[in-house]
Design a protein around this motif. Structure first.
Motif, PDB file in Angstrom:
ATOM      1  N   ASP A  23       0.829  -1.008  -0.078  1.00  0.00           N
ATOM      2  CA  ASP A  23       0.045  -0.156  -0.013  1.00  0.00           C
ATOM      3  C   ASP A  23       0.912   1.278  -0.073  1.00  0.00           C
ATOM      4  OD1 ASP A  23      -2.019   1.988   0.477  1.00  0.00           O
ATOM      5  OD2 ASP A  23      -2.829   0.719   2.398  1.00  0.00           O
ATOM      6  N   LYS A  47      -2.339  -1.728  -3.521  1.00  0.00           N
ATOM      7  CA  LYS A  47      -3.475  -0.840  -3.205  1.00  0.00           C
ATOM      8  C   LYS A  47      -3.073   0.475  -2.746  1.00  0.00           C
ATOM      9  CE  LYS A  47      -4.798  -3.923   0.239  1.00  0.00           C
ATOM     10  NZ  LYS A  47      -5.474  -4.121   1.512  1.00  0.00           N
ATOM     11  N   ALA A  49      -4.747  -2.672  -8.934  1.00  0.00           N
ATOM     12  CA  ALA A  49      -4.709  -2.541  -7.589  1.00  0.00           C
ATOM     13  C   ALA A  49      -6.121  -3.365  -7.054  1.00  0.00           C
ATOM     14  CB  ALA A  49      -4.860  -1.208  -7.096  1.00  0.00           C
ATOM     15  N   SER A 107      -7.746  -2.244  -4.272  1.00  0.00           N
ATOM     16  CA  SER A 107      -8.843  -1.367  -3.966  1.00  0.00           C
ATOM     17  C   SER A 107      -8.077   0.125  -4.000  1.00  0.00           C
ATOM     18  CB  SER A 107      -9.111  -1.676  -2.659  1.00  0.00           C
ATOM     19  OG  SER A 107      -8.293  -1.359  -1.687  1.00  0.00           O
ATOM     20  N   SER A 108      -8.844   1.133  -3.898  1.00  0.00           N
ATOM     21  CA  SER A 108      -8.343   2.578  -3.553  1.00  0.00           C
ATOM     22  C   SER A 108      -9.140   3.060  -2.404  1.00  0.00           C
ATOM     23  CB  SER A 108      -8.426   3.489  -4.698  1.00  0.00           C
ATOM     24  OG  SER A 108      -7.786   4.595  -4.339  1.00  0.00           O
ATOM     25  N   MET A 127     -11.397  -2.567  -9.347  1.00  0.00           N
ATOM     26  CA  MET A 127     -10.909  -2.236  -8.259  1.00  0.00           C
ATOM     27  C   MET A 127     -12.415  -1.872  -7.429  1.00  0.00           C
ATOM     28  SD  MET A 127      -8.152   0.528  -8.987  1.00  0.00           S
ATOM     29  CE  MET A 127      -7.944   1.137  -7.441  1.00  0.00           C
TER      30      MET A 127
END
Ligand code: NIG
Ligand code: FE
Length: 410
Positions: free
Chosen positions: A216, A244, A264, A266-267, A286
């Motif tokens: 991350d 992420k 990725a 997630s954001s 995502m």
């Protein structure tokens, strides 16, 4: 076909929120039964369709109309850290902003000092309490980030604590390396030099020790730039690790679009996310992780673009972001309430945010997050009459029992 099923546990007279619809409905099955075998969900459906089963070895539980959901998943936490930031809380009440405090050597950097000074056992003891609080609210899986060590030794120390927590409580832990969280004091004025360290030494080492399920970056004015974030993503991908991002929390640097390019998971945060960012998330599949605790605690006024996310079919997850600075709140049940009251999510969306969509945000959706045959038997039994009660009220824990991989743990 075998004449009779052999199960370990069978719930009857139960209602199920299967959460198999990605948040468009609870996927309810009322007047249902649910059977567990070998740590997995073996059968579920309307009780009238219950097939023949071997009555000798099964524990039958009459749920008396209670509800079962998947065990809850907190997909974004920073629960391993030293010290606390109550002093900054006071400063903020006297008028200082989160960013001002960070620029004056407080903020994340002050937690770094306390975390470096703490032993592994001390970090474990404080994080164990936080994890216990989440677990008691129905959490069976969660993510834990590093990011308060900011040197190889202390980042590894944090990730080892995360790994140890998984051995100590019946909760699955996904470990995320967040070396690019803030600039440590020894790299003041040399953020590129610090990113070199993250990419060339820390990522290879945590990969080698198998201590990171994801990498991350805090992509923000008070964190790292777009270019620096990309360098970290490249290094992660070279080691086969998913990425992420903490992005668009205080400004729009395009971190989400960058993360989409690197597939990725997630954001997270996303208050300042643009339509272009939303489209990029949709295209790459995502998950948007919204963090109502940080929004609340920082008294943010800009709302994340929930309607835009809905319109573009981006899955929304909800998490505590439990951390000492922006969300010192270890309650997933409170997040369910805040997701609805602050972000105007429907209770269905909020519950999806801590089950099926949280599982996607962690890449563990093949095992957990939904009630379906073959999934891990991570299930929560709630003393409620309808699922919306999980979001509507706060303060009386409605958890009746909790199962992790088929075993009753609460
Ligand atoms: O998710 N945004 C960066 N990280 C944390 C805050 C950490 C801290 O202030 O200690 C967050 O909000
Ligand atoms: Fe965070």
């Amino acid at each position: 076909m075998s004449s009779s099923h052999s199960w370990q546990t069978l719930f009857i007279n139960v209602n199920l929120a299967t959460m198999t619809q990605g948040g468009t409905s609870y996927g309810e099955i009322e007047n249902a039964a649910l059977a567990l075998s070998d740590g997995k969900i073996a059968w579920l459906g309307n009780i009238e369709q219950l097939p023949q089963y071997d009555t000798e070895n099964v524990e039958v539980i009459d749920a008396q109309g209670k509800w079962i959901t998947p065990g809850l998943i907190d997909c974004h936490t920073h629960i391993v850290y030293g010290g606390n930031r109550a002093n900054e809380f006071e400063l903020r009440l006297k008028g200082a902003s989160y960013e001002e405090i960070a620029q004056n050597g407080g903020g994340i950097v002050s937690t770094v000092k306390a975390t470096r000074e703490a032993t592994e056992d001390e970090l474990f003891a404080s994080a164990y309490k936080r994890l216990g609080a989440l677990h008691n609210e129905g959490v069976t899986s969660l993510e834990i980030k590093s990011g308060y060590g900011l040197d190889l030794e202390n980042e590894v120390k944090m990730l080892k604590v995360a790994a140890r927590l998984q051995q100590s409580l019946p909760v699955s832990v996904q470990k995320t390396f967040l070396g690019a969280h803030a600039l440590p004091v020894e790299y003041k004025d040399d953020s590129d030099g610090y990113i070199d360290l993250v990419c060339q030494q820390m990522i290879p080492e945590v990969a080698n020790l198998n201590l990171a399920d994801a990498v991350d970056v805090f992509c923000e004015g008070i964190g790292f730039s777009y270019e620096q974030t990309e360098r970290v993503f490249k290094a992660a991908k070279e080691h086969g690790i998913n990425v992420k991002v903490h992005a668009e929390q205080l400004s729009d640097l395009g971190g989400t679009e960058l993360a989409a390019k690197y597939n990725a998971l997630s954001s997270d945060h996303l208050e300042y996310l643009s339509l272009a960012g939303v489209k990029a998330m949709q295209q790459s599949g995502m998950t948007a992780v919204l963090l109502p605790g940080a929004f609340y605690f920082l008294r943010e006024t800009k709302l994340p673009p929930v309607q835009m996310l809905r319109d573009n079919n981006v899955r929304i997850a909800i998490a505590t972001d439990a951390n000492p600075g922006s969300s010192p709140i270890n309650s997933i049940q409170l997040m369910l309430n805040m997701a609805c009251t602050l972000f105007r999510l429907t209770p269905t969306e909020a519950l999806a945010g801590v089950t099926c969509n949280a599982a996607r945000a962690l890449g563990i959706q093949d095992k957990v997050g939904e009630l379906a045959v073959g999934m891990d038997a991570d299930i929560a039994l709630w003393d409620i009459q309808q699922p919306a009660q999980l979001c509507y009220q706060y303060g009386v824990n409605p958890l009746s029992s909790l199962y992790k991989q088929g075993k009753k743990v609460i």
